[in-house]
Design a protein around this motif. Sequence first.
Motif, PDB file in Angstrom:
ATOM      1  N   PRO A   5       4.009 -24.538   8.656  1.00 12.65           N
ATOM      2  CA  PRO A   5       4.789 -23.452   8.814  1.00 12.65           C
ATOM      3  C   PRO A   5       6.335 -23.710   9.078  1.00 12.65           C
ATOM      4  N   THR A   6       6.941 -22.965   8.763  1.00  6.63           N
ATOM      5  CA  THR A   6       8.488 -22.937   8.929  1.00  6.63           C
ATOM      6  C   THR A   6       9.059 -22.040  10.204  1.00  6.63           C
ATOM      7  N   PRO A   7       9.577 -22.946  10.960  1.00  5.71           N
ATOM      8  CA  PRO A   7       9.856 -22.330  12.299  1.00  5.71           C
ATOM      9  C   PRO A   7      11.211 -21.282  12.180  1.00  5.71           C
ATOM     10  N   SER A  53      13.048 -25.625  17.583  1.00  6.77           N
ATOM     11  CA  SER A  53      13.966 -24.546  17.166  1.00  6.77           C
ATOM     12  C   SER A  53      13.813 -23.589  18.251  1.00  6.77           C
TER      13      SER A  53
END
Length: 71
Positions: A5-7, A53
Amino acid sequence: MAPIPTPPADPQDSPDTYLGLDAESAERQARGRGWSTVRRLPPGAVITMEYRSGRLNFEVTDGTVTRCWKG
Protein backbone atom coordinates in the motif's frame (compact mmCIF):
# COMPACT_ATOMS: atom_id res chain seq x y z
CA MET A 1 1.28 -11.37 -3.84
CA ALA A 2 -0.68 -8.37 -2.62
CA PRO A 3 0.56 -4.92 -3.63
CA ILE A 4 2.36 -2.81 -1.05
CA PRO A 5 0.00 0.00 0.00
CA THR A 6 1.04 3.56 -0.68
CA PRO A 7 0.93 5.65 2.50
CA PRO A 8 -1.09 8.86 2.35
CA ALA A 9 0.83 12.06 1.69
CA ASP A 10 1.78 14.28 4.61
CA PRO A 11 -0.26 17.46 4.94
CA GLN A 12 1.18 20.41 3.04
CA ASP A 13 2.34 22.17 6.16
CA SER A 14 5.73 23.54 7.19
CA PRO A 15 7.03 22.34 10.57
CA ASP A 16 8.61 25.78 11.08
CA THR A 17 5.15 27.31 11.59
CA TYR A 18 4.87 25.56 14.98
CA LEU A 19 8.09 26.92 16.49
CA GLY A 20 7.46 29.18 19.46
CA LEU A 21 3.83 28.08 19.95
CA ASP A 22 2.68 26.60 23.23
CA ALA A 23 2.47 22.81 22.99
CA GLU A 24 -1.33 22.54 23.38
CA SER A 25 -2.04 25.12 20.65
CA ALA A 26 0.54 23.57 18.33
CA GLU A 27 -0.96 20.10 18.74
CA ARG A 28 -4.49 21.37 18.17
CA GLN A 29 -3.38 23.28 15.06
CA ALA A 30 -1.45 20.27 13.68
CA ARG A 31 -4.43 17.93 14.08
CA GLY A 32 -6.67 20.52 12.44
CA ARG A 33 -4.30 20.65 9.47
CA GLY A 34 -4.50 16.90 8.96
CA TRP A 35 -1.63 15.34 10.91
CA SER A 36 -2.85 11.93 12.10
CA THR A 37 -0.18 11.58 14.82
CA VAL A 38 1.38 14.37 16.86
CA ARG A 39 4.18 13.41 19.23
CA ARG A 40 5.46 15.69 22.04
CA LEU A 41 8.97 15.01 23.24
CA PRO A 42 11.16 16.53 25.94
CA PRO A 43 14.58 17.87 24.89
CA GLY A 44 17.09 15.09 24.30
CA ALA A 45 14.51 12.28 24.37
CA VAL A 46 15.72 8.94 23.06
CA ILE A 47 13.40 7.96 20.20
CA THR A 48 13.33 5.56 17.28
CA MET A 49 14.11 7.20 13.96
CA GLU A 50 11.77 5.29 11.64
CA TYR A 51 9.79 7.56 9.35
CA ARG A 52 6.03 7.44 9.78
CA SER A 53 3.91 9.20 7.24
CA GLY A 54 1.39 11.53 8.85
CA ARG A 55 3.39 12.04 12.06
CA LEU A 56 4.59 15.41 13.32
CA ASN A 57 7.11 15.55 16.16
CA PHE A 58 7.42 18.43 18.61
CA GLU A 59 10.33 18.94 20.97
CA VAL A 60 8.85 20.90 23.86
CA THR A 61 10.81 22.95 26.39
CA ASP A 62 8.93 24.63 29.26
CA GLY A 63 5.62 24.19 27.39
CA THR A 64 6.88 25.76 24.13
CA VAL A 65 7.70 24.05 20.83
CA THR A 66 11.43 24.51 20.23
CA ARG A 67 11.89 22.01 17.39
CA CYS A 68 9.50 20.37 14.93
CA TRP A 69 9.97 17.74 12.22
CA LYS A 70 7.97 15.32 10.08
CA GLY A 71 7.99 11.58 10.45
